[in-house]
Design an enzyme around this catalytic site. Sequence first.
Site, PDB file in Angstrom:
ATOM      1  N   ARG A  56       0.819  -1.216   0.000  1.00 41.76           N
ATOM      2  CA  ARG A  56       0.000   0.000   0.000  1.00 41.76           C
ATOM      3  C   ARG A  56       0.851   1.263   0.000  1.00 41.76           C
ATOM      4  O   ARG A  56       0.466   2.281  -0.587  1.00 41.76           O
ATOM      5  CB  ARG A  56      -0.957  -0.025   1.198  1.00 41.76           C
ATOM      6  CG  ARG A  56      -2.105  -1.044   1.009  1.00 41.76           C
ATOM      7  CD  ARG A  56      -2.730  -1.411   2.346  1.00 41.76           C
ATOM      8  NE  ARG A  56      -3.914  -2.253   2.222  1.00 41.76           N
ATOM      9  CZ  ARG A  56      -3.893  -3.584   2.024  1.00 41.76           C
ATOM     10  NH1 ARG A  56      -2.754  -4.231   1.899  1.00 41.76           N
ATOM     11  NH2 ARG A  56      -5.037  -4.266   1.956  1.00 41.76           N
ATOM     12  N   ASP A  88      -4.027 -15.376   7.597  1.00 38.68           N
ATOM     13  CA  ASP A  88      -2.803 -15.959   7.036  1.00 38.68           C
ATOM     14  C   ASP A  88      -2.049 -16.825   8.049  1.00 38.68           C
ATOM     15  O   ASP A  88      -1.024 -17.427   7.710  1.00 38.68           O
ATOM     16  CB  ASP A  88      -1.869 -14.846   6.536  1.00 38.68           C
ATOM     17  CG  ASP A  88      -2.464 -14.109   5.336  1.00 38.68           C
ATOM     18  OD1 ASP A  88      -3.363 -14.673   4.673  1.00 38.68           O
ATOM     19  OD2 ASP A  88      -2.040 -12.971   5.078  1.00 38.68           O
ATOM     20  N   LYS A 123      -6.223 -19.176  -1.309  1.00 37.38           N
ATOM     21  CA  LYS A 123      -4.966 -18.445  -1.109  1.00 37.38           C
ATOM     22  C   LYS A 123      -3.923 -18.973  -2.113  1.00 37.38           C
ATOM     23  O   LYS A 123      -4.278 -19.562  -3.115  1.00 37.38           O
ATOM     24  CB  LYS A 123      -4.499 -18.602   0.340  1.00 37.38           C
ATOM     25  CG  LYS A 123      -5.484 -18.036   1.363  1.00 37.38           C
ATOM     26  CD  LYS A 123      -5.608 -16.536   1.267  1.00 37.38           C
ATOM     27  CE  LYS A 123      -6.575 -15.986   2.315  1.00 37.38           C
ATOM     28  NZ  LYS A 123      -6.834 -14.554   2.100  1.00 37.38           N
TER      29      LYS A 123
HETATM   30  O1  LIG Z   1      -5.180  -6.878   1.832  1.00 37.64           O
HETATM   31  C1  LIG Z   1      -4.150  -7.528   2.116  1.00 37.64           C
HETATM   32  O2  LIG Z   1      -3.028  -7.008   2.204  1.00 37.64           O
HETATM   33  C2  LIG Z   1      -4.303  -8.973   2.379  1.00 37.64           C
HETATM   34  C3  LIG Z   1      -5.556  -9.498   2.583  1.00 37.64           C
HETATM   35  C4  LIG Z   1      -5.800 -10.925   2.837  1.00 37.64           C
HETATM   36  O3  LIG Z   1      -6.334 -11.496   1.665  1.00 37.64           O
HETATM   37  P1  LIG Z   1      -7.920 -11.488   1.328  1.00 37.64           P
HETATM   38  O4  LIG Z   1      -8.328 -10.112   1.034  1.00 37.64           O
HETATM   39  O5  LIG Z   1      -8.041 -12.391   0.138  1.00 37.64           O
HETATM   40  O6  LIG Z   1      -8.575 -12.050   2.554  1.00 37.64           O
HETATM   41  C5  LIG Z   1      -4.531 -11.677   3.208  1.00 37.64           C
HETATM   42  O7  LIG Z   1      -4.753 -13.068   3.128  1.00 37.64           O
HETATM   43  C6  LIG Z   1      -3.364 -11.283   2.338  1.00 37.64           C
HETATM   44  O8  LIG Z   1      -2.200 -11.938   2.749  1.00 37.64           O
HETATM   45  C7  LIG Z   1      -3.100  -9.804   2.431  1.00 37.64           C
HETATM   46  C1  LIG Z   2      -2.545 -14.747   1.129  1.00 33.29           C
HETATM   47  C2  LIG Z   2      -1.369 -14.141   1.118  1.00 33.29           C
HETATM   48  O1  LIG Z   2      -0.923 -13.218   0.190  1.00 33.29           O
HETATM   49  P1  LIG Z   2      -1.529 -12.760  -1.201  1.00 33.29           P
HETATM   50  O2  LIG Z   2      -3.031 -12.978  -1.169  1.00 33.29           O
HETATM   51  O3  LIG Z   2      -1.137 -11.335  -1.323  1.00 33.29           O
HETATM   52  O4  LIG Z   2      -0.884 -13.601  -2.267  1.00 33.29           O
HETATM   53  C3  LIG Z   2      -0.380 -14.394   2.200  1.00 33.29           C
HETATM   54  O5  LIG Z   2       0.650 -13.699   2.232  1.00 33.29           O
HETATM   55  O6  LIG Z   2      -0.580 -15.293   3.040  1.00 33.29           O
END
Ligand SMILES: O=C(O)C1=C[C@@H](OP(=O)(O)O)[C@@H](O)[C@H](O)C1
Ligand SMILES: C=C(OP(=O)(O)O)C(=O)O
Length: 449
Positions: free
Chosen positions: A33, A326, A353
Amino acid sequence: MSGHGDPIPMTSRKGGALRGVAEVPGDKSISHRALILGALSVGRTEITGLLEGQDVLDTAKAMRAFGATVTQHGPGAWWVEGVGVGGFAEPDHVIDCGNSGTGVRLIMGCMATSPITATFTGDASLRKRPMGRVTDPIALFGAQSYGRAGGRLPMTIVGAAEPVPVSYTTPMASAQVKSAVLLAGLNAPGQTVVIEKTPTRDHTERMLRGFGAEITVEDTAEGHKITLQGQPELKAQTVAVPRDPSSAAFPVCAALLVPGSDILVPGVSQNPTRNGLFLTLKEMGADIEFLNEREEGGEPVADLRVRYSELHGITVPAERAAAQIDEYPVLSVVAACATGTTIMPGVHELRVKESDRIDAMARGLEACGVRIEEDEDTLIVHGMGPGNVPGGATCATHIDHRIAMSFLVLGLASQQPISVDDGSPIATSFPVFEDLMAGLGATIERGVA
Ligand SMILES: O=C(O)C1=C[C@@H](OP(=O)(O)O)[C@@H](O)[C@H](O)C1
Ligand SMILES: C=C(OP(=O)(O)O)C(=O)O
């Protein structure tokens, strides 16, 4: 097209107590971000503590392709000269987001309301992940998307020339979807509203406010409601990225499982939308002290002192899933070493994921001699008690960094060593994992046992 390099098999084995200080890298979500909001701002954003993992480096490259100047000035020290909201240029090559769902989904959002076209791809893992969750809401702004069947990458997005603001209720608990909509809303006139039933990580909201956007957040009968005033002039900021609680999870859990361990993990974000694992571990009986609680870079942080603990299974509240989404892979490893059963409901998002994380953990834990049960939305681990997990298996990581690190943590506490078929994806989020764990005294080597 993006690959992830040659597989790097790795093996961990039982050794002495873990001791010392574990300085984990910067938060991945905030790092993405910081680059993106820097690129959408006017002036020079100066970032310190940026995670230099491959996921974030791919986002830096993408921001350059859209016209921002992104430069590294030292370890973790990066400058972004932004182009301003609505200032993105059309990239002249395919945007390769590697392994990163966050990268691709947020970038699709922030280009969707500019009159430009971009084509996105990623590695074999990212090309399997659903993008419809972002292309559906950006279509409401007027963007078009052309991808493979099932909304898969590679995919071309044609941004809306005359975007309209949107009110959108996210159908799943996803900070990536919420953030994609808010970033699209930046270049739409009027107010863009996102409602989420379950609050998810709030870095986009916090940072948009910090960069000068007008954004309000309220709890309403419909849910958690975020309202963004479109077309702000974002102003460049100084961003100090706090350390990543999702990376801290690995040394923290390793110290809890290896007898005699006593480690300090300083400066870890304790943002309430991210700290679910630490609450869960405390409920399981973990000896974790939260020292020197303070604010850094707009986020609450603490130094964690973690000592070996005999843990017991619990039912993890489903409503906590978003705040530790995560961390379930490493939590299931902790659960395997605890006494009694740990029930993890409300976790269906794990199936989309980097891998299907319920399946990857279930198969690997079974191979290590642990009894599990699963359904679409639940993982249940029957703990074997401290020191009782047999291990002695090679676990498949499916191009998923968190699966790789989780099984390497389990190998530090199992009777026989545990190998993973490919540890190379660890570099996406935690490039110093091997050195950091070695510094604590952990035995993790390259190769198969
Ligand atoms: O917005 C983010 O930085 C993230 C949101 C999460 O994913 P989701 O939006 O799919 O839940 C997380 O699992 C990912 O590692 C990072
Ligand atoms: C889900 C993850 O990342 P991304 O969705 O950004 O690939 C993570 O880092 O566990």
